[in-house]
Write a protein that holds these residues in place. Structure first.
Motif, PDB file in Angstrom:
ATOM      1  N   THR A 112       0.832  -1.197   0.000  1.00  0.00           N
ATOM      2  CA  THR A 112       0.000   0.000   0.000  1.00  0.00           C
ATOM      3  C   THR A 112       0.868   1.250   0.000  1.00  0.00           C
ATOM      4  OG1 THR A 112      -1.955   0.968   1.042  1.00  0.00           O
ATOM      5  CG2 THR A 112      -0.353  -0.018   2.532  1.00  0.00           C
ATOM      6  N   GLY A 113       0.263   2.418   0.275  1.00  0.00           N
ATOM      7  CA  GLY A 113       1.047   3.644   0.235  1.00  0.00           C
ATOM      8  C   GLY A 113       0.340   4.780   0.952  1.00  0.00           C
ATOM      9  N   ALA A 114       1.083   5.891   1.106  1.00  0.00           N
ATOM     10  CA  ALA A 114       0.510   7.096   1.706  1.00  0.00           C
ATOM     11  C   ALA A 114      -0.270   7.868   0.651  1.00  0.00           C
ATOM     12  CB  ALA A 114       1.634   7.973   2.251  1.00  0.00           C
ATOM     13  N   ARG A 115       0.017   7.585  -0.613  1.00  0.00           N
ATOM     14  CA  ARG A 115      -0.776   8.113  -1.738  1.00  0.00           C
ATOM     15  C   ARG A 115      -0.922   6.959  -2.725  1.00  0.00           C
ATOM     16  NH1 ARG A 115       0.794  13.590  -4.511  1.00  0.00           N
ATOM     17  NH2 ARG A 115       2.791  12.677  -5.040  1.00  0.00           N
ATOM     18  N   LEU A 116      -2.105   6.831  -3.326  1.00  0.00           N
ATOM     19  CA  LEU A 116      -2.352   5.684  -4.210  1.00  0.00           C
ATOM     20  C   LEU A 116      -2.933   6.132  -5.544  1.00  0.00           C
ATOM     21  CD1 LEU A 116      -3.864   3.155  -1.598  1.00  0.00           C
ATOM     22  CD2 LEU A 116      -1.598   3.034  -2.647  1.00  0.00           C
ATOM     23  N   ARG A 117      -2.179   6.952  -6.266  1.00  0.00           N
ATOM     24  CA  ARG A 117      -2.652   7.391  -7.590  1.00  0.00           C
ATOM     25  C   ARG A 117      -2.779   6.190  -8.519  1.00  0.00           C
ATOM     26  NH1 ARG A 117      -1.114  12.982  -8.000  1.00  0.00           N
ATOM     27  NH2 ARG A 117      -2.507  13.838  -6.434  1.00  0.00           N
ATOM     28  N   VAL A 118      -3.770   6.262  -9.395  1.00  0.00           N
ATOM     29  CA  VAL A 118      -4.040   5.153 -10.313  1.00  0.00           C
ATOM     30  C   VAL A 118      -3.842   5.631 -11.745  1.00  0.00           C
ATOM     31  CG1 VAL A 118      -5.819   3.524 -11.082  1.00  0.00           C
ATOM     32  CG2 VAL A 118      -5.681   4.168  -8.666  1.00  0.00           C
ATOM     33  N   LEU A 119      -3.259   4.800 -12.572  1.00  0.00           N
ATOM     34  CA  LEU A 119      -3.086   5.132 -13.989  1.00  0.00           C
ATOM     35  C   LEU A 119      -4.443   5.524 -14.575  1.00  0.00           C
ATOM     36  CD1 LEU A 119      -0.829   2.134 -15.071  1.00  0.00           C
ATOM     37  CD2 LEU A 119      -0.152   4.542 -15.064  1.00  0.00           C
ATOM     38  N   PRO A 120      -4.600   6.738 -15.122  1.00  0.00           N
ATOM     39  CA  PRO A 120      -5.928   7.220 -15.544  1.00  0.00           C
ATOM     40  C   PRO A 120      -6.617   6.329 -16.578  1.00  0.00           C
ATOM     41  CG  PRO A 120      -4.237   8.930 -15.805  1.00  0.00           C
ATOM     42  CD  PRO A 120      -3.527   7.714 -15.345  1.00  0.00           C
ATOM     43  N   GLU A 121      -5.842   5.709 -17.457  1.00  0.00           N
ATOM     44  CA  GLU A 121      -6.464   4.905 -18.528  1.00  0.00           C
ATOM     45  C   GLU A 121      -7.141   3.636 -17.995  1.00  0.00           C
ATOM     46  OE1 GLU A 121      -3.462   6.252 -18.452  1.00  0.00           O
ATOM     47  OE2 GLU A 121      -1.881   4.826 -18.974  1.00  0.00           O
ATOM     48  N   VAL A 122      -6.782   3.234 -16.771  1.00  0.00           N
ATOM     49  CA  VAL A 122      -7.348   2.000 -16.198  1.00  0.00           C
ATOM     50  C   VAL A 122      -8.870   2.113 -16.035  1.00  0.00           C
ATOM     51  CG1 VAL A 122      -7.434   0.595 -14.072  1.00  0.00           C
ATOM     52  CG2 VAL A 122      -5.235   1.283 -15.031  1.00  0.00           C
ATOM     53  N   PHE A 123      -9.376   3.303 -15.653  1.00  0.00           N
ATOM     54  CA  PHE A 123     -10.810   3.457 -15.363  1.00  0.00           C
ATOM     55  C   PHE A 123     -11.675   3.180 -16.589  1.00  0.00           C
ATOM     56  CE2 PHE A 123      -8.662   6.400 -12.358  1.00  0.00           C
ATOM     57  CZ  PHE A 123      -9.014   5.754 -11.202  1.00  0.00           C
ATOM     58  N   ASP A 124     -11.419   3.917 -17.661  1.00  0.00           N
ATOM     59  CA  ASP A 124     -12.220   3.753 -18.875  1.00  0.00           C
ATOM     60  C   ASP A 124     -12.074   2.359 -19.444  1.00  0.00           C
ATOM     61  OD1 ASP A 124     -13.445   6.092 -18.915  1.00  0.00           O
ATOM     62  OD2 ASP A 124     -12.132   7.081 -20.385  1.00  0.00           O
ATOM     63  N   PHE A 125     -10.850   1.882 -19.442  1.00  0.00           N
ATOM     64  CA  PHE A 125     -10.558   0.581 -20.023  1.00  0.00           C
ATOM     65  C   PHE A 125     -11.384  -0.508 -19.316  1.00  0.00           C
ATOM     66  CE2 PHE A 125      -7.092  -2.634 -21.219  1.00  0.00           C
ATOM     67  CZ  PHE A 125      -7.578  -2.738 -22.510  1.00  0.00           C
ATOM     68  N   LEU A 126     -11.441  -0.438 -17.976  1.00  0.00           N
ATOM     69  CA  LEU A 126     -12.198  -1.448 -17.215  1.00  0.00           C
ATOM     70  C   LEU A 126     -13.695  -1.372 -17.512  1.00  0.00           C
ATOM     71  CD1 LEU A 126     -10.577  -1.534 -13.680  1.00  0.00           C
ATOM     72  CD2 LEU A 126     -11.147  -3.529 -15.051  1.00  0.00           C
ATOM     73  N   LEU A 127     -14.200  -0.158 -17.701  1.00  0.00           N
ATOM     74  CA  LEU A 127     -15.641  -0.001 -17.929  1.00  0.00           C
ATOM     75  C   LEU A 127     -16.047  -0.343 -19.366  1.00  0.00           C
ATOM     76  CD1 LEU A 127     -16.377   3.192 -15.818  1.00  0.00           C
ATOM     77  CD2 LEU A 127     -16.973   0.836 -15.267  1.00  0.00           C
ATOM     78  N   THR A 128     -15.183   0.002 -20.322  1.00  0.00           N
ATOM     79  CA  THR A 128     -15.559  -0.234 -21.727  1.00  0.00           C
ATOM     80  C   THR A 128     -15.154  -1.632 -22.198  1.00  0.00           C
ATOM     81  OG1 THR A 128     -13.527   0.829 -22.436  1.00  0.00           O
ATOM     82  CG2 THR A 128     -15.517   2.203 -22.417  1.00  0.00           C
ATOM     83  N   HIS A 129     -14.048  -2.146 -21.659  1.00  0.00           N
ATOM     84  CA  HIS A 129     -13.560  -3.481 -22.059  1.00  0.00           C
ATOM     85  C   HIS A 129     -13.207  -4.283 -20.804  1.00  0.00           C
ATOM     86  CE1 HIS A 129     -12.648  -0.876 -25.534  1.00  0.00           C
ATOM     87  NE2 HIS A 129     -12.959  -1.943 -26.255  1.00  0.00           N
ATOM     88  N   PRO A 130     -14.242  -4.691 -20.012  1.00  0.00           N
ATOM     89  CA  PRO A 130     -13.943  -5.350 -18.736  1.00  0.00           C
ATOM     90  C   PRO A 130     -13.011  -6.565 -18.855  1.00  0.00           C
ATOM     91  CG  PRO A 130     -16.337  -5.245 -19.145  1.00  0.00           C
ATOM     92  CD  PRO A 130     -15.671  -4.520 -20.263  1.00  0.00           C
ATOM     93  N   GLU A 131     -13.153  -7.340 -19.936  1.00  0.00           N
ATOM     94  CA  GLU A 131     -12.301  -8.535 -20.100  1.00  0.00           C
ATOM     95  C   GLU A 131     -10.823  -8.134 -20.191  1.00  0.00           C
ATOM     96  OE1 GLU A 131     -12.788 -11.947 -21.161  1.00  0.00           O
ATOM     97  OE2 GLU A 131     -14.954 -12.057 -20.839  1.00  0.00           O
ATOM     98  N   LYS A 132     -10.565  -7.190 -21.108  1.00  0.00           N
ATOM     99  CA  LYS A 132      -9.175  -6.756 -21.325  1.00  0.00           C
ATOM    100  C   LYS A 132      -8.667  -5.969 -20.125  1.00  0.00           C
ATOM    101  CE  LYS A 132      -9.253  -6.570 -26.350  1.00  0.00           C
ATOM    102  NZ  LYS A 132      -9.565  -5.680 -27.465  1.00  0.00           N
ATOM    103  N   GLY A 133      -9.563  -5.159 -19.533  1.00  0.00           N
ATOM    104  CA  GLY A 133      -9.184  -4.361 -18.369  1.00  0.00           C
ATOM    105  C   GLY A 133      -8.775  -5.260 -17.211  1.00  0.00           C
ATOM    106  N   ALA A 134      -9.585  -6.319 -16.980  1.00  0.00           N
ATOM    107  CA  ALA A 134      -9.290  -7.246 -15.879  1.00  0.00           C
ATOM    108  C   ALA A 134      -7.966  -7.977 -16.148  1.00  0.00           C
ATOM    109  CB  ALA A 134     -10.428  -8.250 -15.727  1.00  0.00           C
ATOM    110  N   GLU A 135      -7.744  -8.333 -17.392  1.00  0.00           N
ATOM    111  CA  GLU A 135      -6.496  -9.005 -17.775  1.00  0.00           C
ATOM    112  C   GLU A 135      -5.295  -8.093 -17.473  1.00  0.00           C
ATOM    113  OE1 GLU A 135      -6.223 -12.196 -19.406  1.00  0.00           O
ATOM    114  OE2 GLU A 135      -4.114 -11.840 -18.894  1.00  0.00           O
ATOM    115  N   ALA A 136      -5.450  -6.807 -17.810  1.00  0.00           N
ATOM    116  CA  ALA A 136      -4.361  -5.849 -17.581  1.00  0.00           C
ATOM    117  C   ALA A 136      -4.099  -5.663 -16.085  1.00  0.00           C
ATOM    118  CB  ALA A 136      -4.706  -4.511 -18.217  1.00  0.00           C
ATOM    119  N   VAL A 137      -5.176  -5.552 -15.294  1.00  0.00           N
ATOM    120  CA  VAL A 137      -5.001  -5.343 -13.845  1.00  0.00           C
ATOM    121  C   VAL A 137      -4.327  -6.570 -13.219  1.00  0.00           C
ATOM    122  CG1 VAL A 137      -6.229  -5.037 -11.644  1.00  0.00           C
ATOM    123  CG2 VAL A 137      -6.920  -3.701 -13.632  1.00  0.00           C
TER     124      VAL A 137
END
Ligand code: COA
Length: 245
Positions: A112-137
């Motif tokens: 974990t961390g004191a700040r946990l920024r997330v790669l911005p492209e992960v959000f859209d990718f997971l919502l529009t392409h859940p299969e590929k998004g889950a594979e990437a995560v």
């Protein structure tokens, strides 16, 4: 064994195997099962956060909101406990300490961390392409090919919306400057555990904790990724048992 604890009108589902005053908090899109390799060996109670697994639903918009329910479970079951948090769960247990210090005996900050920024492209990718998004995560979360990798690929795909909601909370979580300025002083014992090959919350985040928390110990588990408690359970459990004793 499964049981429920009611906190502020919400049923929180709990999993246990061996009694110990330890509360485990899972990360984004996961549930209590992620601690299956710790519950019988180390002991303690793993919870499903609200809106996850078998717990009831609640209005959640920050790590502080989750922390209220986690602190409530710890208070109800043990009065005071050790809180172990993974990733988002690590953000939550920091907030348990800051907002409800009376329930905290010690903390374990896992991947974990004191700040946990997330790669911005992960959000859209997971919502529009859940299969590929889950594979990437999953590709970023596991450093090794353990059997759970496939299980979590499916789970993240099915729970893409929950995962995105949690990752948005991670993205907003930021205590980095408060630690740097000395506004946060943790005065309970803290164990920090991270996998050497963690690509989501790199070792640097854990080294930062070590540098700002005086009574802390850092364990870097060689060859493990972000899912260190599943990937290298034996080494993880040995470090945790050593700390708890
Ligand atoms: N502890 C210590 N240092 C931290 C930190 C933490 N928790 N979070 C960020 N920092 C440091 C960074 O290492 C960086 O240091 P540097 O300037 O010496 O290189 C600085 O603070 C700024 O980093 P950050 O706020 O993360 O912004 P960024 O624009 O550099 O990067 C991302 C943003 C999303 C690309 C980056 O955070 C990242 O790659 N994250 C990991 C991937 C991910 O999505 N993780 C999910 C976490 S749940």
């Amino acid at each position: 064994m499964e049981f429920r604890v009611e906190v502020d009108g919400v049923e929180i589902s709990c999993l246990t195997c061996k009694q110990r005053d330890v509360v485990y908090v899972h990360g984004s899109g996961c549930d209590a099962e992620v601690w299956k390799k710790q519950l019988c060996d180390v002991g303690g109670v793993a919870i499903d956060l609200p809106n996850h697994g078998k717990s009831g639903s609640a209005e959640i918009s920050s790590a502080d909101d989750y922390a209220r329910y986690v602190a409530g479970v710890g208070r109800e079951l043990f009065g005071k406990a050790t809180f172990v948090g993974h990733s988002l769960g690590g953000a939550v247990v920091q907030k348990v300490y800051l907002n409800h210090p009376e329930v905290v005996k010690s903390l374990v900050l896992v991947s974990t961390g004191a700040r946990l920024r997330v790669l911005p492209e992960v959000f859209d990718f997971l919502l529009t392409h859940p299969e590929k998004g889950a594979e990437a995560v999953v590709g970023m979360a596991f450093a090794s090919n353990v059997e759970e990798r496939e299980e979590y690929r499916k789970l993240f795909c099915e729970r893409a919306k929950t995962l995105v909601d949690d990752l948005r909370i991670c993205d907003r979580f930021d205590l980095l400057d408060d630690y740097r300025n000395g506004e946060i002083e943790i005065d309970v014992p803290v164990l920090i555990i991270v996998g050497s090959d963690d690509r989501l919350t790199p070792v640097k985040y854990s080294e930062f904790f070590r540098s700002v928390i005086p009574n802390s110990e850092l364990v870097v588990v060689e060859g493990a990724g972000h899912m260190v408690m599943l990937e290298k359970a034996e080494e993880f459990n040995a470090a945790l048992k050593d700390f708890l004793s």
